[in-house]
Scaffold this active site. Structure first.
Site: not given
Ligand code: GLU
Length: 471
Positions: A244-246, A248
């Site tokens: 997911s986005k977190r 990177g």
């Protein structure tokens, strides 16, 4: 057995966002599989969800694929252009009694769903209108068209990655083919398009495995042969949770901006889930030769950014000097606020061997090459200034006299001259090499200083030496 010539694969993204790293890997596997079998690889943009599909996303997907070199063998197919054909197939099923109108109201469906969930059933639609006479139909409800799915037995998929997977047909309900407004559902569109495009192998994320059962049933009902399916495990973050986005950057473009080379990203992506022995560096040619879909593992692959960087630095070292120079010329020009002329371009190519062996990423390559193009007098950083005491400055003066007479101006000749100079002055090489580097680069770290002098050229070298003498 695979009939090699007729293999046709497809990558079929929904254009609702960026081309993700997972999508890029799916595209790569489809591309590799087709190449391995001498077949074709197609692109289908699944843009039937008009609200969520955007032109921007379509462009990002196509640009990303082009950057990676995963262009399709034919112009892309836009699913939204085939809607009429999809409805036609649903209507044929209706006529053949393999699909039916369902007049349930939203309220009825909600009650039905709640009841099914409470009973722990996955059949959320109970088949109310399956065999009911349409004479009973309410006037105020526009019907949907549902598929008359088999009730008994089971559906088996011989998945090329997951192996044999089975579902009891009693677990699947009658899915909608056409919505009340007549628009086809995703499930119907995929089946019709896969057939019409002649897809023989559908390689996609394993989040689609349950769809495969329904799609396979639909294929059978229409009388078509489904493609072979290969459901590949999703990519997980370094911590093992779904990417997911977190974790990177997710979009391919971000990797491009961060300075990853397409070859490096391809090499890295192919190794996410697929392997060939312990090989880490695998060229596309090798991958095409070796790629067997059965070698894709069933476990989720974890992304490892350090490994990606190390693969990238390998490809930077492998890339030709000209390729790298072309890639970073524009960003350098922006940084120094000066357009490149022929001489600068040549200088950059000449400087590349020394630069690329030290850089892990393209931004690093840009950063470390800037000193070649800064206008004189160079700004000398604090650390470098330390090596420029009066004694050193005077010494550089004597060196510049020697170098101004040097001919030819080659790395070897410069090397020899500076060594001889140190000998004559009875000093260690470092005593002159350090201030020499400070004067030519303004820093204490750079490619070999004789190489730097050679690349800068005789005139610029002498001028930079003179600059520090008069400081
Ligand atoms: N459009 C689907 C997605 O982006 C893929 C469908 C398929 O590969 O069958 O997830």
């Amino acid at each position: 057995m695979i009939d090699h010539m007729s293999v046709i694969t497809r990558f079929s993204p929904s254009p609702t966002g960026l081309l993700h790293i997972g999508g890029a890997r799916t595209a790569l596997f489809n591309w590799l599989f087709a190449q391995h079998h001498g077949g074709k690889y197609l692109l289908r943009i699944e843009d039937t969800d008009r609200k969520r599909s955007t032109q921007e996303a379509i462009d990002a997907i196509i640009d990303g694929l082009n950057w990676l070199g995963l262009e399709a063998d034919q112009p892309p197919v836009f699913q939204s252009q085939n809607l009429q054909r999809h409805s036609e197939v649903a209507n044929n099923l209706l006529n053949a009694g393999k699909a039916y109108y369902c007049y349930c109201s939203p309220e009825e469906l909600t009650v039905m769903r709640e009841k099914a969930r409470a009973a722990g059933s996955t059949r959320l639609y109970d088949g109310t209108w399956r065999d009911r006479d349409t004479a009973d139909a309410p006037n105020d409800i526009k019907p949907v068209v549902r598929f008359k799915a088999p009730l008994d037995d089971e559906t088996v998929i011989q998945d090329l990655v997951q192996g044999s997977v089975t579902v009891a047909n009693s677990q699947l309900d009658d899915m909608i083919l056409l919505r009340a407004d007549g628009s086809p559902t995703y499930m119907l569109s995929v089946v019709v398009d896969d057939h019409d495009m002649g897809i023989t192998h559908a390689i996609r994320g394993d989040d689609h495995l349950t769809n495969a059962f329904r799609q396979s049933q639909l294929f059978q009902a229409i009388g078509w042969t489904p493609p072979e399916y290969a459901h590949i495990p999703l990519i997980h973050g370094p911590d093992g949770t779904k990417l997911s986005k977190r974790h990177g950057a997710l979009g391919i473009q971000a990797y491009q901006e961060m300075g990853y080379l397409p070859e490096a990203l391809l090499n890295y992506l192919m190794r996410l889930g697929w392997s060939h022995g312990d090989d880490e560096i695998i060229s596309l040619e090798q991958a095409i030769k070796w790629f067997e879909i059965q070698d894709v593992g069933r476990g989720a692959a974890r992304i490892d950014f350090d490994k990606l960087s190390s693969v990238n630095s390998h490809y930077i070292r492998e890339a030709s000097d000209q390729t790298l120079a072309n890639l970073i010329q524009e960003p350098i020009a922006e940084r120094i606020q000066k357009p490149f002329d022929t001489e600068m371009s040549q200088r950059l190519v000449m400087a590349m061997p020394g630069l690329k062996s030290r850089a892990k990423t393209i931004p690093e390559l840009i950063e470390t090459s800037l000193f070649y193009f800064y206008l004189r007098p160079l700004e000398i950083n604090e650390k470098a200034t330390k090596s420029l005491d009066n004694e050193a400055r005077n010494r550089l003066g004597r060196l510049s006299e020697l170098l101004s007479e040097l001919s030819p101006w080659s790395e070897e000749a410069i090397n020899e001259a500076v060594h001889k100079f140190a000998e004559n002055e009875d000093i260690k090489l470092g005593k002159i090499a350090q201030p020499f580097r400070a004067a030519l680069t303004g820093t204490t770290v750079s490619p070999g200083i004789f190489e730097v002098a050679m690349v800068l050229g005789q005139e610029e070298t002498i001028s930079r030496l003179k600059d520090v003498m008069t400081n």
